[in-house]
Write a protein that holds these residues in place. Structure first.
Motif, PDB file in Angstrom:
ATOM      1  N   HIS A 128       2.243   0.032 -57.445  1.00  0.00           N
ATOM      2  CA  HIS A 128       2.986   0.879 -58.442  1.00  0.00           C
ATOM      3  C   HIS A 128       4.257   0.826 -58.603  1.00  0.00           C
ATOM      4  CE1 HIS A 128      -0.084   4.256 -59.244  1.00  0.00           C
ATOM      5  NE2 HIS A 128       0.060   4.456 -57.745  1.00  0.00           N
ATOM      6  N   GLY A 129       4.630  -0.476 -58.947  1.00  0.00           N
ATOM      7  CA  GLY A 129       6.229  -0.165 -59.562  1.00  0.00           C
ATOM      8  C   GLY A 129       6.736  -1.317 -57.888  1.00  0.00           C
ATOM      9  N   TYR A 138      -0.536  -1.304 -60.687  1.00  0.00           N
ATOM     10  CA  TYR A 138       0.699  -2.105 -60.409  1.00  0.00           C
ATOM     11  C   TYR A 138       1.716  -1.237 -61.340  1.00  0.00           C
ATOM     12  CZ  TYR A 138      -3.405  -4.430 -60.130  1.00  0.00           C
ATOM     13  OH  TYR A 138      -4.763  -5.265 -59.755  1.00  0.00           O
ATOM     14  N   VAL A 139       1.259  -0.479 -61.629  1.00  0.00           N
ATOM     15  CA  VAL A 139       2.899   0.725 -62.114  1.00  0.00           C
ATOM     16  C   VAL A 139       3.030   1.525 -61.942  1.00  0.00           C
ATOM     17  CG1 VAL A 139       2.783  -1.219 -64.391  1.00  0.00           C
ATOM     18  CG2 VAL A 139       1.464   0.209 -65.031  1.00  0.00           C
ATOM     19  N   ASP A 140       3.401   2.670 -62.792  1.00  0.00           N
ATOM     20  CA  ASP A 140       4.094   3.898 -62.899  1.00  0.00           C
ATOM     21  C   ASP A 140       4.364   4.739 -61.056  1.00  0.00           C
ATOM     22  OD1 ASP A 140       3.477   4.550 -64.788  1.00  0.00           O
ATOM     23  OD2 ASP A 140       1.513   4.973 -64.848  1.00  0.00           O
ATOM     24  N   SER A 196       8.034  -2.515 -61.891  1.00  0.00           N
ATOM     25  CA  SER A 196       6.491  -2.275 -61.768  1.00  0.00           C
ATOM     26  C   SER A 196       6.493  -4.101 -63.289  1.00  0.00           C
ATOM     27  CB  SER A 196       6.650  -1.760 -63.154  1.00  0.00           C
ATOM     28  OG  SER A 196       5.864  -0.027 -62.503  1.00  0.00           O
ATOM     29  N   SER A 197       8.304  -4.541 -64.217  1.00  0.00           N
ATOM     30  CA  SER A 197       7.531  -5.174 -64.708  1.00  0.00           C
ATOM     31  C   SER A 197       7.993  -7.175 -63.689  1.00  0.00           C
ATOM     32  CB  SER A 197       9.265  -5.360 -65.286  1.00  0.00           C
ATOM     33  OG  SER A 197      10.054  -6.028 -64.883  1.00  0.00           O
ATOM     34  N   ASP A 217      -3.063   1.994 -65.011  1.00  0.00           N
ATOM     35  CA  ASP A 217      -2.288   0.657 -66.120  1.00  0.00           C
ATOM     36  C   ASP A 217      -3.780   0.719 -66.558  1.00  0.00           C
ATOM     37  OD1 ASP A 217      -1.555  -0.070 -63.122  1.00  0.00           O
ATOM     38  OD2 ASP A 217      -3.773  -0.891 -62.661  1.00  0.00           O
TER      39      ASP A 217
END
Ligand SMILES: [Mn+2]
Length: 78
Positions: free
Chosen positions: A19-20, A46-48, A53-54, A77
């Motif tokens: 989650h970033g 992986y994100v949010d 995240s990047s 994702d």
């Protein structure tokens, strides 16, 4: 003795819900003592959440070139 044995053993490590959280990802890999012959399975998301995240995605792409990684897509994702 345990360290000698461990250095020849490959492990399968499972990591989910980054989650970033790039810093947390670095910490968990460090604390697990990840070695080159360990297989890493990432369960997705992986994100949010946290703001990196990047960096997480960039790092995992680079990691997958030197380490056996399996990436599963999480619901965040899609
Ligand atoms: Mn999640």
């Amino acid at each position: 003795m345990q360290n000698i044995f461990r250095s020849k053993m490959s492990r399968t490590l499972v990591i989910g819900d980054i989650h970033g959280g790039f810093k947390a990802l670095q910490q968990v890999l460090e604390r697990a003592g990840v070695m080159k012959n360990d297989q890493l399975i990432f369960l997705g998301d992986y994100v949010d959440g946290w703001s990196e995240s990047s960096q997480v995605v960039q790092f995992l792409l680079e990691l997958s070139e030197i380490q056996e990684c399996i990436f599963i897509k999480g619901n965040h994702d899609a």
